[in-house]
Structure formats: structure tokens, C-alpha cells
Design an enzyme around this catalytic site. Structure first.
Site, mmCIF file in Angstrom:
data_model
loop_
_atom_site.group_PDB
_atom_site.id
_atom_site.type_symbol
_atom_site.label_atom_id
_atom_site.label_comp_id
_atom_site.label_asym_id
_atom_site.label_seq_id
_atom_site.Cartn_x
_atom_site.Cartn_y
_atom_site.Cartn_z
ATOM 1 C CG ASN A 8 -1.770 1.234 1.386
ATOM 2 O OD1 ASN A 8 -1.622 2.200 0.654
ATOM 3 N ND2 ASN A 8 -2.664 1.208 2.370
ATOM 4 N NE ARG A 63 -4.784 3.295 -1.378
ATOM 5 C CZ ARG A 63 -4.466 4.505 -0.910
ATOM 6 N NH1 ARG A 63 -3.296 4.704 -0.342
ATOM 7 N NH2 ARG A 63 -5.311 5.497 -0.989
ATOM 8 C CG HIS A 152 -9.148 7.491 0.874
ATOM 9 N ND1 HIS A 152 -9.327 8.832 1.145
ATOM 10 C CD2 HIS A 152 -7.808 7.278 0.936
ATOM 11 C CE1 HIS A 152 -8.148 9.410 1.348
ATOM 12 N NE2 HIS A 152 -7.206 8.484 1.223
ATOM 13 N NE ARG A 213 -3.332 14.755 -1.342
ATOM 14 C CZ ARG A 213 -3.744 13.504 -1.190
ATOM 15 N NH1 ARG A 213 -4.874 13.115 -1.745
ATOM 16 N NH2 ARG A 213 -3.044 12.646 -0.483
ATOM 17 C CD GLU A 355 -6.236 2.098 2.769
ATOM 18 O OE1 GLU A 355 -5.213 2.340 3.444
ATOM 19 O OE2 GLU A 355 -6.656 2.871 1.895
#
Ligand SMILES: Nc1ncnc2c1ncn2[C@@H]1O[C@H](COP(=O)(O)OP(=O)(O)O)[C@@H](O)[C@H]1O
Ligand SMILES: CC(=O)OP(=O)(O)O
Ligand SMILES: [Mg+2]
Length: 370
Positions: A8, A63, A152, A213, A355
Site C-alpha cells: 500500500n 493498492r 479511498h 492538499r 486496506e
């Protein structure tokens, strides 16, 4: 049982996990990568892959953040799939390059082992047309592939399902607002197990305030910086993706540092914290309206799982909506847990995202069908 390696590569970290059947037999995290470009990710990955015992691997699950229009299911990586992911780099400049580096390094060090891509965008492919469309000329949007994708997704899918399980409710009758607050951050309204709308859009830049961001801004800012400020398009891209958010407001993208400075009375850190949390609160209100009925609000990822002050500030004053946080439960640490007071109309939960487990499970489904 087969062994699966999961990689990931996030915007600020590389997480890896080695599964033997359902068991985790190795794992690690390299934090604060990505500031020096893809070379950073390559070094982190090479280090991981030389440290772990990777014999007898059935597959590597990766991922991949942007799957565009094309990928809505886990996919075996071929040269052609690799090229398609590379074509999406402009839409996920902090992520797809790192994901591609992961695939390249794994192919180089593990020749012959199948590589499987699991896309962040896949879960959101069920969003209705009104959630996918931007209100611009449809012929322009169609020509340039302008639409909302959402990210996500692996995390939102996993934590919304775990929320229903924790509350002992059927997923298909549970509406959850999931708040994935990591270095990247997004909110999702999950209706009966399906993504209804999410805060990231065509790229992972839209929506919440993040580590580096900006999230939502007036697009006029871009025209203004170009026309009046004389900045180049690449400079503006860099500004909004890498030098904004908490970093832009307070010079640090790590919420732990922002909180420590806020506690010490630092004004910039206090403003950054407030802009961050109030933005989340606005999305919670908007998504409550869109869902109509909210059963749970769930926090996850680095900030969401670990920061009691952020959770408190994001939901402060929402009592009229039936949303409240119990201070003692919020301050306690632990795994999957409810932090709202007994009898609250809406359950507030903390669910550590996983995840990697989800990617391993989906990687196995691809192996089973190829
Ligand atoms: N105890 C903590 N308090 C506040 N924030 C934390 C804490 N621990 C981790 N974080 C935040 O979590 C972020 C990383 O989240 P994570 O979900 O691992 O990121 P990503 O996967 O996007 O790289 C860090 O930037 C840090 O700000
Ligand atoms: C899509 C995204 O922003 O991912 P991350 O939070 O890992 O940076
Ligand atoms: Mg992440």
C-alpha cells in the site's frame, strides 16, 4: 495455504503486509516518504522486499489509487494494465506514480509472481449520476473524461462494513458517514453498503483539507494565480497538491505537530486545525441531508483513529442532529469502538481501517478466477 504480499503505497507512507492464509506473518510501515519523489518509494520498497521472507508467494496485491473509467474490479496486472494506470498519472500525481513504482519493484524482485491491482476508485463506481457529474457543459466533460470518481474506496468499504458488524446491524439497512482522515482525507456517505457520494472527485485533490492538499477551493483562485500572479500551471498544481492543506496553513502536514503547536498557543496551527475540522463538519451535515437517515459516523485512518481532539472538534455542536461524542470514550484508546453516549440516535465509531486485509482478500478472488 497461499502467501500474499500486500503493498500500500500512500502519498506519505509505504505499508506492507505478508499474509499466510488468514494470518499476518510480517508487516511494516515506512512513514514520511514521498517528499523526495518516486526515488523515495523505490528505496523504501527495495528495503522492505529484502527484509521480508518472500518465498512461496502466490501473488502480490497492490493498492492502485486511480482506476479511471475502466477498472471497477481487482485486476491482474499485464503490460497493458500497467500502461492504463500510467495514463491516469495526471489525475493522481501523488499516488499512481508510487503505485507503479511498487508494481515495477515487485516485478523486478519477484519475477513470475502474479501482480494484482486493487483500485481506490472501484467502490465508488456505484455512485449515482448526480454524484458523478460536475455541473459543466456535458459535451466538454464527455470529451475530456471530466467526472467525479472518488478514492479511498477500499477503506470506506471496509470500515462501513465493520461499522454495521460492530453495531450488530445488517449492512444493507445501515447508513454510515465514513471519515477517512489520513494524510489524504475523504468523507463518504455509504447507503446500505453502497457509496452514494464521496468528497474526492476527479482526483484526490477535492473535498476535505488534507496534509498537503487544499481540498475544495474556488476554481477562480487558479485563474487568478495564472493571470494575475503569473504562476505556471505546474506551479499551481504543486501548490495545491503539495504545499497546501495543513502544510500551507501552518507549515507542517502532520496532525500530531499541529496539535502540539495548537496546545502551545500557536496561531497558525490553531487556524489550520479549525479549517480542517470545520470542513469535516460541513461534509457531515451535507451527507446527513443526502442520506436522510444516518445510523453511524465512523472515523478511520491515521488522524481519525488516533486524534481525540480532531474527532471532538469535527462533531462539536451536532447534538441537534443526534450526533454527539462522549468525552471519556473519545479519550480512551483501543480497536473498533463506539464513542457516542449510550442511547444516542447516531452511533459515532472509531474503526481502524485495514486496506491491506481487504486487498489480500480481493487478490485471492482474482487468483481463484484466473
Ligand atoms: N496520534 C496521532 N494524532 C494525530 N494525528 C496522527 C496521530 N498518529 C498519526 N497521525 C496522522 O496520521 C497521518 C498518516 O495517516 P495514514 O492514514 O497512515 O496516511 P496515508 O495512508 O495517507 O499515508 C500522519 O500524517 C499524522 O498526521
Ligand atoms: C487517495 C489518497 O489520498 O490516498 P492517501 O490518503 O493514502 O494519500
Ligand atoms: Mg492511506
Amino acid at each position: 495455504m497461499s502467501r500474499i504480499l500486500v503493498l500500500n503505497c500512500g502519498s506519505s507512507s509505504v505499508k506492507w503486509r505478508l499474509f499466510d492464509g488468514p494470518d499476518t506473518v510480517g508487516k511494516g510501515l515506512v512513514e514520511r516518504v514521498g517528499t523526495g519523489g518516486p526515488a523515495d518509494h523505490d528505496a523504501a520498497l527495495s528495503e522492505i522486499m529484502s527484509a521480508a521472507d518472500l518465498s512461496g508467494l502466490a501473488a502480490v496485491g497492490h493498492r492502485v489509487v486511480h482506476g479511471g473509467d475502466r477498472f471497477s474490479a481487482p485486476t491482474l496486472v499485464t503490460d497493458e494494465v500497467f500502461a492504463a494506470v500510467r495514463d491516469l498519472v495526471p489525475l493522481a500525481p501523488l499516488h499512481n506514480p508510487a503505485n507503479l513504482t511498487g508494481i515495477e519493484v515487485a516485478r523486478r524482485l519477484l519475477p513470475g509472481v502474479p501482480q494484482v491491482a486493487i483500485f481506490d476508485t472501484a467502490f465508488h463506481r456505484t455512485m449515482p449520476a448526480w454524484a458523478r457529474a460536475y455541473a459543466i457543459d456535458t459535451s466538454v466533460a464527455g470529451k475530456w473524461g471530466i467526472q467525479r470518481y472518488g478514492f479511498h474506496g477500499t477503506s470506506h468499504a471496509y470500515v462501513s462494513r465493520r461499522t454495521a458488524a460492530l453495531l450488530d446491524r445488517p449492512v444493507e439497512h445501515t447508513n454510515v458517514i465514513t471519515l477517512h482522515l489520513g494524510n489524504g482525507a475523504s468523507a463518504c456517505a455509504v447507503a446500505g453498503g453502497h457509496s452514494l457520494i464521496t468528497s474526492m472527485g476527479m482526483s484526490p485533490l477535492e473535498g476535505l483539507v488534507m496534509g498537503t492538499r487544499s481540498g475544495d477551493i474556488d476554481p477562480t483562485i487558479i485563474f487568478h494565480l495564472r493571470r494575475v500572479g503569473g504562476l505556471g500551471v505546474d506551479e499551481i498544481d504543486d501548490l495545491l497538491n503539495r504545499r497546501s492543506g495543513l502544510m500551507g496553513l501552518a507549515g507542517d502536514n502532520d496532525m500530531r505537530e499541529i496539535e502540539a503547536r495548537r496546545d502551545a498557543g500557536d496561531e497558525a496551527a490553531t487556524l489550520a486545525f479549525d479549517v480542517y475540522c470545520q470542513r469535516v463538519k460541513g461534509y457531515v451535515g451535507a451527507y446527513a441531508a443526502l442520506l436522510g437517515r444516518v445510523d453511524a459516523v465512523t472515523f478511520t485512518a491515521g488522524v481519525g483513529e488516533n486524534s481525540a481532539p480532531v474527532r471532538e472538534a469535527c462533531l462539536a455542536g451536532l447534538d441537534p442532529f443526534g450526533i454527539a461524542v462522549d468525552p471519556d470514550r473519545n479519550a480512551a484508546r483501543g480497536g473498533e469502538r463506539v464513542i457516542s453516549p449510550d442511547g444516542a440516535r447516531v452511533a459515532v465509531c472509531v474503526i481502524p481501517t485495514d486496506e491491506e486485509l481487504e486487498i489480500a482478500t480481493q487478490t485471492r478472488t482474482v487468483l481463484a478466477t484466473t
